[in-house]
Design an enzyme around this catalytic site. Structure first.
Site, PDB file in Angstrom:
ATOM      1  N   HIS A   1      62.297  -3.924  25.106  1.00 54.02           N
ATOM      2  CA  HIS A   1      62.840  -3.895  23.732  1.00 54.02           C
ATOM      3  C   HIS A   1      61.753  -3.328  22.821  1.00 54.02           C
ATOM      4  O   HIS A   1      60.564  -3.463  23.116  1.00 54.02           O
ATOM      5  CB  HIS A   1      63.159  -5.352  23.357  1.00 54.02           C
TER       6      HIS A   1
ATOM      7  N   ASP B   1      57.958 -11.391  27.563  1.00 53.16           N
ATOM      8  CA  ASP B   1      58.934 -11.366  26.475  1.00 53.16           C
ATOM      9  C   ASP B   1      60.136 -12.150  26.990  1.00 53.16           C
ATOM     10  O   ASP B   1      60.937 -11.647  27.775  1.00 53.16           O
ATOM     11  CB  ASP B   1      59.309  -9.906  26.154  1.00 53.16           C
TER      12      ASP B   1
ATOM     13  N   GLN C   1      65.245 -13.043  26.223  1.00 49.88           N
ATOM     14  CA  GLN C   1      66.492 -13.192  26.999  1.00 49.88           C
ATOM     15  C   GLN C   1      66.261 -14.068  28.230  1.00 49.88           C
ATOM     16  O   GLN C   1      67.109 -14.111  29.123  1.00 49.88           O
ATOM     17  CB  GLN C   1      67.019 -11.809  27.432  1.00 49.88           C
TER      18      GLN C   1
ATOM     19  N   LYS D   1      68.463 -17.070  19.559  1.00 52.00           N
ATOM     20  CA  LYS D   1      69.187 -16.622  20.755  1.00 52.00           C
ATOM     21  C   LYS D   1      69.492 -17.793  21.681  1.00 52.00           C
ATOM     22  O   LYS D   1      69.981 -17.607  22.796  1.00 52.00           O
ATOM     23  CB  LYS D   1      68.364 -15.573  21.505  1.00 52.00           C
TER      24      LYS D   1
ATOM     25  N   CYS E   1      68.022  -1.503  20.466  1.00 51.15           N
ATOM     26  CA  CYS E   1      66.571  -1.567  20.207  1.00 51.15           C
ATOM     27  C   CYS E   1      65.779  -1.308  21.489  1.00 51.15           C
ATOM     28  O   CYS E   1      64.756  -1.962  21.750  1.00 51.15           O
ATOM     29  CB  CYS E   1      66.160  -2.909  19.595  1.00 51.15           C
TER      30      CYS E   1
END
Ligand code: C6P
Length: 400
Positions: A118, A195, A198, A221, A359
């Protein structure tokens, strides 16, 4: 507890008296009443600045804030709640790292990311490269949409100082082998950052088992509020890092000439923290734990397989990536229909999906596209949402 998306849905005010089919959970998730009420009750009953006020209201606000920190540390199995730093989100967490550890890179030293990142895990490193003369390298992806680490020495070199990779792709749904990647990074003496934007919302994350040095994620999220995210870091690493922002609470002493720093985590939390959102995130964590992350992952897996089976038989529908290990994110395009038109037509049926570059422009370029349509699932989605989506898709294809 029986896992029932239909009954979970009743906990979410936005779904009441509505036929909304919300399939944009990778962008942000809906909020259960308990999260909204927890934030409201903090403002109604315990609003005072944390770690500053010594009156009862201040103590209560601080207790709620620090309880949230403790809950979050347990949720990801951090060795200590002191390793949990509240930030504004994944973007804020990675920017903090790119400043604090990115700034000490020397010219020619390498930062390793991947083609599936991302922008939040690309641009902060590009800025670090501009400041330091370090070099940014990318692990490519293979035709299934997995990281291609068949030739590791090409990417993990003695010059590699920072490796920062996504846990799960927000475009392809690929779940990366984080533990293996951490070991590869450590074998060349690099620090390993995940990261987890997700990751944490969709699967059980144990930061110690993953062997990473840093793990980042966003509250919004995972049923939590916007404006709050987490940087988890291994204590030794955090203690050795310089602060990113200066201001109130992150200091020990300040003179006209210089300052000394507060202990971790406060060294990294300059200014009044987003304490109401942090408390809201604590409530989201309670909610998720009550269901259990194992059941959530299993549910999303089932739903993804169901959706893929249905999508694969649609003529003219192209799916991007086919990773064997994947989460609840599916990107696709329909022949002769621009994804933006598709999203608008689906919206007529109250179906929400995201279209565009998500993104992740470098990844889209590798895929040979400027835009895709993307559906992404969460706990309140079920097979009926996919059926409605496919039904709507049939009418759109007929129309075109
Ligand atoms: N992806 C999406 O629709 P923030 O905006 O800081 O909460 O999260 C940034 C981010 C970082 N990494 C990954 C893998 C992400 O998916 C995201 C956010 C959203 O895909 C919004 S662009």
């Amino acid at each position: 507890m029986e896992f029932s998306p239909a009954s979970l849905k009743r906990d979410f005010p936005i779904f009441q008296d509505s036929d909304l089919v919300y399939l944009d959970n990778a962008a942000t998730t809906q909020k259960p009443g308990i999260v909204i009420e927890t934030i409201e009750s903090l403002y109604r009953e315990a609003n005072a600045n944390v770690h500053r006020a010594i009156y009862s209201l201040g103590t209560e606000a601080t207790n709620r804030f620090e309880t949230a920190r403790l809950k979050i540390s347990k949720f990801i199995n951090a060795p200590s709640e002191k390793e949990i730093i509240f930030t504004g989100g994944t973007t804020g967490s990675i920017n903090l790292l790119s400043r604090s550890i990115g700034n000490i890179l020397k010219p020619g030293e390498e930062i390793l990311i991947s083609e599936m990142e991302h922008h939040s895990n690309i641009v902060p490193w590009q800025l670090a490269v501009q400041r330091t003369g370090a070099v940014l390298k990318y692990i490519p992806i293979n035709k299934n949409g997995e990281l291609d680490i068949s030739d590791p020495e090409k990417y993990f070199t003695p010059q590699t100082k920072i490796v920062s990779l996504t846990h799960m792709s927000n475009v392809l749904g690929t779940i990366n082998p984080v533990k293996k990647l951490a070991q590869m990074a450590h074998s060349v003496g690099a620090v390993f950052i995940v990261d987890g934007a997700q990751g944490v919302p969709h699967m059980k994350v144990d930061v110690q088992d993953l062997e990473c040095d840093f793990y980042t994620f966003s509250g919004h999220k995972m049923l939590g509020p916007t404006g709050v995210g987490i940087l988890w870091g291994e204590m030794r690493q955090l203690e050795n890092m310089d602060p990113f922002m200066g201001g109130g609470e992150m200091i020990d002493t300040v003179t006209m000439e210089s300052s000394t720093w507060n202990s971790v985590p406060y060294k990294f939390e300059a200014g009044t923290p987003n304490f109401a959102q942090a408390v809201g995130l604590g409530a989201a964590v309670d909610y998720l734990e009550n269901i259990t992350m194992e059941k959530i992952a299993e549910h999303e897996q089932g739903l993804t397989n169901y959706a893929l089976t249905k999508l694969r038989i649609i003529e003219g529908l192209h799916l991007y990536g086919n990773p064997p290990k994947r989460g609840g994110v599916i990107s696709f395009n329909l022949k002769n229909i621009h994804p933006h038109d598709l999203a608008q037509f689906l919206n007529e049926d109250n179906i929400a999906i995201r279209v565009g570059h998500h993104c992740a422009q470098p990844l889209l370029k590798t895929l040979g596209e400027t835009a895709t349509a993307r559906m992404s699932f969460y706990i309140y989605n079920d097979e009926s949402d996919i059926d409605k989506f496919c039904h709507s898709l049939d009418s759109i294809r007929e129309y075109f």
